[in-house]
Design a protein around this motif. Structure first.
Motif, PDB file in Angstrom:
ATOM      1  N   LYS A 259      21.661 -11.598   5.284  1.00  0.00           N
ATOM      2  CA  LYS A 259      22.974 -12.231   5.426  1.00  0.00           C
ATOM      3  C   LYS A 259      23.463 -12.828   4.113  1.00  0.00           C
ATOM      4  O   LYS A 259      24.637 -12.807   3.806  1.00  0.00           O
ATOM      5  N   ASN A 260      22.516 -13.355   3.345  1.00  0.00           N
ATOM      6  CA  ASN A 260      22.922 -14.054   2.136  1.00  0.00           C
ATOM      7  C   ASN A 260      23.143 -13.121   0.945  1.00  0.00           C
ATOM      8  O   ASN A 260      23.298 -13.570  -0.176  1.00  0.00           O
ATOM      9  N   GLY A 261      23.122 -11.825   1.193  1.00  0.00           N
ATOM     10  CA  GLY A 261      23.447 -10.899   0.111  1.00  0.00           C
ATOM     11  C   GLY A 261      22.244 -10.263  -0.549  1.00  0.00           C
ATOM     12  O   GLY A 261      22.378  -9.313  -1.300  1.00  0.00           O
ATOM     13  N   TRP A 262      21.077 -10.769  -0.295  1.00  0.00           N
ATOM     14  CA  TRP A 262      19.884 -10.143  -0.861  1.00  0.00           C
ATOM     15  C   TRP A 262      19.589  -8.877  -0.067  1.00  0.00           C
ATOM     16  O   TRP A 262      19.836  -8.814   1.124  1.00  0.00           O
ATOM     17  N   ALA A 263      19.074  -7.891  -0.766  1.00  0.00           N
ATOM     18  CA  ALA A 263      18.771  -6.632  -0.093  1.00  0.00           C
ATOM     19  C   ALA A 263      17.459  -6.061  -0.622  1.00  0.00           C
ATOM     20  O   ALA A 263      17.052  -6.364  -1.750  1.00  0.00           O
ATOM     21  N   GLY A 264      16.822  -5.282   0.189  1.00  0.00           N
ATOM     22  CA  GLY A 264      15.548  -4.707  -0.223  1.00  0.00           C
ATOM     23  C   GLY A 264      15.411  -3.302   0.310  1.00  0.00           C
ATOM     24  O   GLY A 264      16.126  -2.880   1.224  1.00  0.00           O
ATOM     25  N   LYS A 265      14.496  -2.577  -0.285  1.00  0.00           N
ATOM     26  CA  LYS A 265      14.297  -1.200   0.140  1.00  0.00           C
ATOM     27  C   LYS A 265      12.861  -0.812  -0.204  1.00  0.00           C
ATOM     28  O   LYS A 265      12.408  -1.065  -1.320  1.00  0.00           O
ATOM     29  N   ILE A 266      12.160  -0.233   0.724  1.00  0.00           N
ATOM     30  CA  ILE A 266      10.851   0.309   0.385  1.00  0.00           C
ATOM     31  C   ILE A 266      10.778   1.735   0.909  1.00  0.00           C
ATOM     32  O   ILE A 266      11.436   2.095   1.886  1.00  0.00           O
ATOM     33  N   GLN A 267       9.986   2.504   0.245  1.00  0.00           N
ATOM     34  CA  GLN A 267       9.937   3.926   0.578  1.00  0.00           C
ATOM     35  C   GLN A 267       8.596   4.460   0.122  1.00  0.00           C
ATOM     36  O   GLN A 267       8.036   4.033  -0.886  1.00  0.00           O
ATOM     37  N   GLY A 268       8.042   5.374   0.896  1.00  0.00           N
ATOM     38  CA  GLY A 268       6.760   5.959   0.509  1.00  0.00           C
ATOM     39  C   GLY A 268       6.686   7.413   0.934  1.00  0.00           C
ATOM     40  O   GLY A 268       7.337   7.834   1.888  1.00  0.00           O
ATOM     41  N   THR A 269       5.936   8.208   0.183  1.00  0.00           N
ATOM     42  CA  THR A 269       5.798   9.632   0.478  1.00  0.00           C
ATOM     43  C   THR A 269       4.345  10.051   0.292  1.00  0.00           C
ATOM     44  O   THR A 269       3.676   9.567  -0.615  1.00  0.00           O
ATOM     45  N   ALA A 270       3.887  10.928   1.139  1.00  0.00           N
ATOM     46  CA  ALA A 270       2.576  11.545   0.914  1.00  0.00           C
ATOM     47  C   ALA A 270       2.729  13.040   1.149  1.00  0.00           C
ATOM     48  O   ALA A 270       3.410  13.469   2.083  1.00  0.00           O
ATOM     49  N   LYS A 271       2.125  13.823   0.278  1.00  0.00           N
ATOM     50  CA  LYS A 271       2.163  15.281   0.421  1.00  0.00           C
ATOM     51  C   LYS A 271       0.744  15.808   0.334  1.00  0.00           C
ATOM     52  O   LYS A 271      -0.056  15.294  -0.455  1.00  0.00           O
ATOM     53  N   TYR A 272       0.473  16.818   1.108  1.00  0.00           N
ATOM     54  CA  TYR A 272      -0.866  17.394   1.106  1.00  0.00           C
ATOM     55  C   TYR A 272      -0.748  18.889   1.363  1.00  0.00           C
ATOM     56  O   TYR A 272      -0.299  19.311   2.421  1.00  0.00           O
ATOM     57  N   PHE A 273      -1.108  19.679   0.371  1.00  0.00           N
ATOM     58  CA  PHE A 273      -1.010  21.133   0.513  1.00  0.00           C
ATOM     59  C   PHE A 273      -2.269  21.811  -0.012  1.00  0.00           C
ATOM     60  O   PHE A 273      -2.856  21.372  -0.996  1.00  0.00           O
ATOM     61  N   GLY A 274      -2.639  22.895   0.646  1.00  0.00           N
ATOM     62  CA  GLY A 274      -3.726  23.731   0.157  1.00  0.00           C
ATOM     63  C   GLY A 274      -3.168  24.844  -0.716  1.00  0.00           C
ATOM     64  O   GLY A 274      -2.029  24.769  -1.196  1.00  0.00           O
ATOM     65  N   ASP A 275      -3.943  25.892  -0.900  1.00  0.00           N
ATOM     66  CA  ASP A 275      -3.516  27.007  -1.743  1.00  0.00           C
ATOM     67  C   ASP A 275      -2.246  27.649  -1.196  1.00  0.00           C
ATOM     68  O   ASP A 275      -2.122  27.886   0.002  1.00  0.00           O
ATOM     69  N   SER A 276      -1.345  27.977  -2.087  1.00  0.00           N
ATOM     70  CA  SER A 276      -0.164  28.738  -1.686  1.00  0.00           C
ATOM     71  C   SER A 276      -0.547  30.205  -1.614  1.00  0.00           C
ATOM     72  O   SER A 276      -1.585  30.609  -2.138  1.00  0.00           O
ATOM     73  N   GLU A 277       0.331  30.976  -0.975  1.00  0.00           N
ATOM     74  CA  GLU A 277       0.037  32.394  -0.853  1.00  0.00           C
ATOM     75  C   GLU A 277       1.197  33.255  -1.335  1.00  0.00           C
ATOM     76  O   GLU A 277       2.340  33.033  -0.952  1.00  0.00           O
TER      77      GLU A 277
END
Lengths: 798, 181
Positions: A259-277
């Protein structure tokens, strides 16, 4: 917009009407914050009442009760503001509005008229477009933009190429901070997660001098904004699973506006891959893992703001096992074989060769606006980058990286935007950065990049002058000072062989058996200039034209390389004598938003002349215990690059759209009179897009022609065949055949708890499982590109 | 508001100065002498039934020529040395033997009538394949040519008759001139 409206409703609910006497009056003006000009026809809303300001910006509201009111003030092209006033205490108030929408950094994703520069050709990708690439990289997504191609090492190490140039000729801004992650290497992809950004813009030109004077190719601006909304919390989660690589990615983010104008943002990513073909075989050891996280917190008010941001990126990327070669004989065997020389069963394990990279970025930024004057920005940032490269090694060194670099960058920058006059804006600023690079000596491999300290100071002044409603001119000037202070060991033989013993003898500071310890300490001064115009005419047509001179100091690899690049099986030699590259670039953009009622057309040709262009070319073959090795030397020459990017789109039906793009680049070494190496082949990208309220379906075709212009870098080696010594040509210059690939994407939006909160999508890339190789893939000698890939995508907003 | 702004910025500048001054040491980096590089290949050649031993050396600056008698049998033992630090010469052959499953030695020659086969004292890997550290050679008529010695790392197979058959990466590829007299 829907959210904002909802917020206003909420704010109106705050004040409670009680049975007092409602005879209060409020008078004042609505004024432009920048130039103090009163705004006519500004709208003031409260409860169900709407009042417009008169031609002097004045207003008068009577019949108010002695309580708190939330007034919503708006004006054409302005940001809406909500201001709460207690009528028990106030009778007179001036409302200030911000009418420079872009300058507030509040980017409306729906608007395309939101450029960073006046006269440069710019394009951008919004979050919606980026969502399609959540399990891929930034480079993959940028390919949607004409004139942007990629330089890859396999399918996960993807570097953007803008109009034919890449690496240290491009500036990448990671949330306002110039990304420093050993970007010079052709096999070094930017250490950034695509999911950390709301939008990515590309400036296809070197004239955006506020970011640096050395962006010969252009600037990529990746941004992530805090929400401007108050008293809100929203977020999203996305899950993508792919059959090729048998892995997936998950990312989640939450934004909060207090309400007072402060803002926040969090974000996270995880990727996991084996051999491509590839269509016919497994691309062994091409798995990859990635974890990233970012958090921002700040307050963005109209007249001031602070923001702190931190991001972390950690990735392990496998490199095709078959691309690790011992010598040229192995390369010949690889070229002559249709199949990679090492094919193992599918697996998730990532062995050597591989890269492990980590990037931390922290920044703190603040701004303050001054009435009738302008806006001051101040930013400090810190970056830590660690890159480990593991080659196939033996014995005790098996698990040791061959390259282990630690790069630390501090930078402080400030600028002042004089925007009190909308017709004559000025922007002045400076940047100071200090960087240290420390290679870990425990690798046991001589340092490819030496220990160095780099200090950079830049100062710029830009101006934008609006001649009339149609024509806006811009000009810029920038001065840069760069100092590289390195400590590097040279083998004494090599030192003499390169002729450094005359002219550079003062650099020697110590001696260690057969090596000199040297202290190259080089200064580079440069002045960059730019000028351009933006002319709007006729039926939604715009013409951009810009001229710029940019300078790039040689990077550490170009200066200091002095030996075997193990995994590539080439000997690379840099040169201490290198001077700065100097590029003169002309670019034109002709934008027709309503091209004879036949859709919209953008044509952007460009021409650049680069003096002292640094390139790597083979010179001789050196004999080592590992057999013959080609020696590649960095050299400076003069180059000309020109090309054209064309984009055309038409709305065939209300919900059916056709887009197509074409890019062509011509690169020539004007001294040797031969084509430049690694210039992207002409390419087309077309899509048919069908879109209604809930459905989106896209069919995309990418066609890349054969690059017929390439330098002849073939060389000969002796091989023994049936007991006879014969000469064989190592045909590494020849470019791959043209190819065409079709992709299809589809998604449907559901209403689960809220409107349009769940999107389920699917995509098939390389539908026909085409086998092809790409000139801009460094692994083209060893294996085909990735085959068909089916991806399922679930995107949930809350 | 100004104070709040500067409260945040001032410590940041301070941190910047501290970190610069801390990292601003003038220590020189340590020299790296690459180990694991094979600088020298030795062929220790013994004529069968005799104790005549000749050692032929290949380094980047100096290569010995091999001289053999016609119609004779010799035993070749190959050795890989790291002499990058002359005071601490390392015998990499031991490592190759230790990791025998991942290594294979192979020769190609342009000398007609010259043939080789694994010797009885050769190193055998865990698949019972001899890796050609020790080989027996038979010479034919007098002629000249070259012998090319390979050390192959992680070959895809250890059966074949030319270098192309084995795949893998080439750790060593050196040529010796040979004279059969």
């Amino acid at each position: 917009m829907i959210r904002r409206a909802w917020l206003i409703v909420l704010l109106f609910g705050i004040h409670v009407l009680s049975g007092q006497q409602c005879d209060k009056t409020l008078v004042g003006k609505v004024i432009d914050f920048h130039d103090g000009v009163p705004l006519e026809s500004a709208i003031i809303q409260y409860n169900n009442t709407i009042i417009k300001t008169d031609q002097d910006g004045g207003y008068r509201i009577s019949g108010l009760c002695p309580t708190a009111y939330a007034f919503t003030i708006s004006h054409e092209n302005c940001n809406e503001r909500v201001i709460t006033l207690d009528m028990k205490e106030v009778t007179q108030n001036d409302f200030y509005l911000e009418h420079h929408y872009t300058d507030l950094d509040e980017v409306d994703l729906a608007s395309s008229q939101n450029k960073v520069t006046n006269s440069q050709v710019e394009e951008k990708l919004s979050r919606k477009e980026l969502d399609n690439y959540s399990n891929l990289s930034i480079g993959d997504a940028l390919k949607e933009i004409s004139g942007v191609t990629t330089l890859t090492s396999g399918n996960t190490i993807v570097k953007p190429v803008i109009q034919g140039v890449h690496s240290s000729r491009i500036i990448i801004l990671n949330n306002g901070v110039r990304q420093e992650d050993q970007e010079w290497g052709e096999e070094h992809a930017p250490n950034m997660d695509i999911n950390a950004f709301d939008q990515i813009k590309v400036i296809k030109g070197s004239g955006a001098l506020q970011y640096g004077g050395n962006a010969i190719g252009g600037v990529i601006i990746a941004e992530n904004k805090l929400t401007a909304l108050r008293d809100t919390i929203f977020g999203k989660s996305q899950l993508a699973a792919s059959d090729n690589g048998r892995g997936g990615a998950i990312n989640s983010g939450v934004s909060i506006g207090l309400k007072n104008g402060w803002a926040g943002k969090i974000q996270g990513t995880a990727k996991y891959f084996g051999d491509s073909e590839a269509p016919d075989y497994v691309l062994s050891n091409t798995g990859h893992r990635e974890q990233s996280f970012s958090a921002a917190f700040g307050r963005r008010e109209f007249i001031y703001g602070v923001e702190s941001y931190y991001s972390f990126y950690n990735a392990t990327q496998g490199i095709l096992r078959a691309s690790h070669i011992g010598n040229v004989g192995d390369l010949v065997r690889a070229i002559n074989n249709d199949f990679p020389l090492v094919i193992n069963d599918f697996g998730y394990t990532i062995d050597a060769p591989r890269q492990e990279t980590q990037h931390h970025l922290a920044k703190i930024k603040g701004y303050k606006r001054f009435k009738n004057f302008g806006k001051l920005n101040l930013q400090y940032s810190f970056q830590y980058n660690n890159r480990k490269e593991f080659d196939i090694r033996r014995g005790d060194d098996k698990d040791k990286p061959s390259l282990d670099l630690e790069l630390i960058t501090h930078s402080i920058e400030s600028n002042f935007l004089f925007d009190s006059s909308d017709n004559f804006k000025k922007n002045v600023g400076f940047q100071f950065s200090y960087q240290t690079n420390t290679p870990n000596p425990d690798t046991g491999v001589r340092r490819l990049i030496p220990d160095y300290k780099k200090t950079g100071i830049g100062a710029f002044a830009l101006t934008e002058f609006k001649v009339n409603d149609q024509l806006t001119l811009d000009a810029g000037l920038r001065y840069d000072f760069l100092n590289i202070n390195a400590k590097k060991f040279y083998e004494k033989d090599f030192w003499e062989e390169r002729g450094y013993d005359t002219g550079f003898e003062d650099l020697i500071i110590d001696e260690e058996s057969d090596q000199w310890l040297t202290n190259p300490d080089f200064d580079y001064n440069s002045i960059s200039v730019s000028g351009g115009l933006n002319y709007i005419y006729g039926n939604r047509n715009t013409l951009f034209f810009s001229v710029s001179v940019a300078n790039r100091a040689p990077n550490p690899v170009e200066l200091f390389s002095d030996g075997l690049h193990h995994s590539a099986a080439i000997i690379e030699l840099g040169d201490l004598r290198f001077d700065q590259e100097q590029a003169l670039k002309f670019s034109l953009g002709s934008e027709h938003n309503d091209f004879f009622d036949l859709g919209s057309l953008v044509i952007s040709p460009y021409l650049s002349r680069i003096r002292n262009f640094i390139l790597l070319e083979p010179t001789e073959v050196e004999l080592t215990t590992r057999g013959a090795f080609p020696v590649w030397e960095y050299k400076q020459t003069d180059a000309v690059l020109y090309g054209i990017d064309i984009d055309y789109s038409i709305d065939v039906l209300e919900s059916l759209k056709f887009n197509t793009g074409f890019s062509y680049v011509y690169g020539q070494d004007t001294i040797a009179n031969e084509p430049l190496i690694s210039i992207p082949a002409p390419s087309f990208r077309s899509e048919i897009l069908w879109k209604d309220k809930r459905w989106i379906a896209r069919l995309v075709n990418s066609t890349v022609l054969k690059q017929n212009r390439y330098p002849d870098n073939d060389f000969e080696i002796d091989i023994i065949e049936n007991n006879i010594l014969t000469t064989e040509t190592v045909a590494l210059s020849e470019t791959p055949m043209a190819y065409t690939v079709f992709d299809v994407f589809g998604s449907y939006v559901f209403d689960l708890w809220q409107a349009k909160d769940l999107t389920i999508g699917a995509s098939i890339t390389n539908i026909f499982d085409a086998s092809y190789r790409d000139y801009m893939n460094r692994q083209r000698f060893y294996a085909d590109n990735v085959g068909r890939n089916i991806t399922l995508n679930i995107n949930f907003k809350f | 508001m100004k104070t709040q702004f500067f409260k945040l910025v001032v410590p940041a500048i301070f941190l910047l100065c501290v970190s610069i001054s801390c990292s601003d040491d003038d220590d020189n980096p340590d020299a790296i002498n690459e180990e694991e590089t094979i600088t020298t290949v030795l062929l220790v050649v013994t004529e069968e039934g005799t104790t005549n031993v000749d050692t032929y050396t290949w380094t980047e600056s100096d290569q010995d020529d091999i001289v053999l008698d016609a119609d004779s049998t010799y035993n070749f033992k190959i050795q890989f040395l790291d002499q990058s630090d002359p005071t601490d010469v390392e015998d990499i052959t031991e490592e190759v033997i230790e990791e025998k499953d991942e290594h294979f030695v192979f020769y190609e020659t342009t000398t007609s009538g010259l043939t080789f086969a694994s010797a009885s004292d050769d190193t055998i890997d865990s698949d019972s394949v001899a890796i050609n550290i020790s080989t027996d050679w038979e010479t034919g008529d007098a002629t000249t040519g070259i012998i090319r010695a390979y050390l192959i790392h992680e070959p895809t197979t250890k059966t074949g008759s030319s270098r192309d058959d084995f795949g893998g990466e080439t750790d060593i590829e050196v040529d010796f001139n040979v004279t059969i007299q």
